[in-house]
Write a protein that holds these residues in place. Structure first.
Motif, PDB file in Angstrom:
ATOM      1  N   ARG A  86     -48.740  -1.134  62.968  1.00 50.90           N
ATOM      2  CA  ARG A  86     -49.298  -0.884  64.162  1.00 50.90           C
ATOM      3  C   ARG A  86     -48.350  -0.537  65.261  1.00 50.90           C
ATOM      4  N   VAL A  87     -48.931   0.479  65.914  1.00 42.76           N
ATOM      5  CA  VAL A  87     -48.062   1.196  67.165  1.00 42.76           C
ATOM      6  C   VAL A  87     -48.619   0.685  68.330  1.00 42.76           C
ATOM      7  N   ARG A  88     -47.803   0.164  69.194  1.00 42.14           N
ATOM      8  CA  ARG A  88     -48.726  -0.555  70.527  1.00 42.14           C
ATOM      9  C   ARG A  88     -47.524  -0.408  71.708  1.00 42.14           C
ATOM     10  N   ARG A  89     -47.790  -0.413  72.826  1.00 37.99           N
ATOM     11  CA  ARG A  89     -47.259  -0.507  74.161  1.00 37.99           C
ATOM     12  C   ARG A  89     -46.323  -1.797  73.814  1.00 37.99           C
TER      13      ARG A  89
ATOM     14  N   ASP B 245     -41.065  -8.390  73.718  1.00 36.62           N
ATOM     15  CA  ASP B 245     -40.584  -7.562  72.557  1.00 36.62           C
ATOM     16  C   ASP B 245     -39.040  -7.271  72.658  1.00 36.62           C
TER      17      ASP B 245
ATOM     18  N   LEU C 189     -42.947   2.089  73.440  1.00 40.21           N
ATOM     19  CA  LEU C 189     -43.796   2.047  72.315  1.00 40.21           C
ATOM     20  C   LEU C 189     -42.816   1.129  71.102  1.00 40.21           C
TER      21      LEU C 189
ATOM     22  N   GLU D 279     -44.862  -2.026  64.491  1.00 39.44           N
ATOM     23  CA  GLU D 279     -44.658  -3.323  63.831  1.00 39.44           C
ATOM     24  C   GLU D 279     -45.270  -2.856  62.551  1.00 39.44           C
TER      25      GLU D 279
END
Length: 176
Positions: A4-7, A12, A61, A64
């Motif tokens: 999963r790619v996310r901002r 984090d 970015l 995960e």
């Protein structure tokens, strides 16, 4: 394996710091002198990423991996040398997660974000002696543009790479 790619979000910072630190100490073991690598430990790496996320949260970015958490991070934005260009400031993939496509996925996502911000080209710096990274970037369409530098903090030669982000360039488009 699900990725999963996310901002990135402020929470984090520790995970991004851990990825950075693993790369800094393991991937750069043959590239940077021990005195340079010794600058960062777990606390200072997390502090670095807290500052990064506070300063430019929209330009970070993470990738995960299910059951493993954040395994890669990239930071991008406007090229500090030319505001018409985008720039990838960093791309770190945990050494234990290299080869899974996380770097390619994050680099593609960063390129899409930069293109959406109306940048037709982007740049990045890579250590000249980092042959693995240079081969990786070349496979993604990044080529040397003649720029070189040696940052005092690291003392190692770097080369600047450039990438065309135009709409007709399908290597920056997401593949199904």
């Amino acid at each position: 394996m699900t990725v999963r790619v996310r901002r990135a979000v402020a929470a984090d910072a520790d995970a991004a710091g851990a990825v950075f630190l693993a790369c800094w100490h393991r991937s750069y073991a043959d590239l940077l002198p021990p005195r340079v690598r010794a600058r960062y430990d777990e606390a200072s790496a997390a502090a670095l990423w807290r500052r990064v996320l506070a300063a430019a949260p929209d330009g970070v970015l993470v990738a995960e991996v299910t059951g493993q958490g954040v395994r890669a991070v990239t930071r991008f934005g406007v090229d500090p040398d030319d505001a018409r260009r985008g720039h990838v400031f960093s791309l770190y993939v945990h050494p234990d997660a290299q080869g899974l496509g996380l770097g390619r996925t994050l680099l593609r996502a960063a390129a899409e974000e930069l293109r959406a911000a109306d940048h037709a080209t982007a740049t990045l710096w890579v250590f000249a002696a980092n042959h693995a990274a240079r081969a990786f970037y070349a496979a993604q369409g990044w080529t040397p543009d003649g720029g070189t530098r040696v940052e005092e903090a690291y003392g190692e030669p770097e080369v600047r790479l450039r990438r065309n982000l135009s709409e007709g360039d399908d290597s920056t488009r997401r593949r199904p």
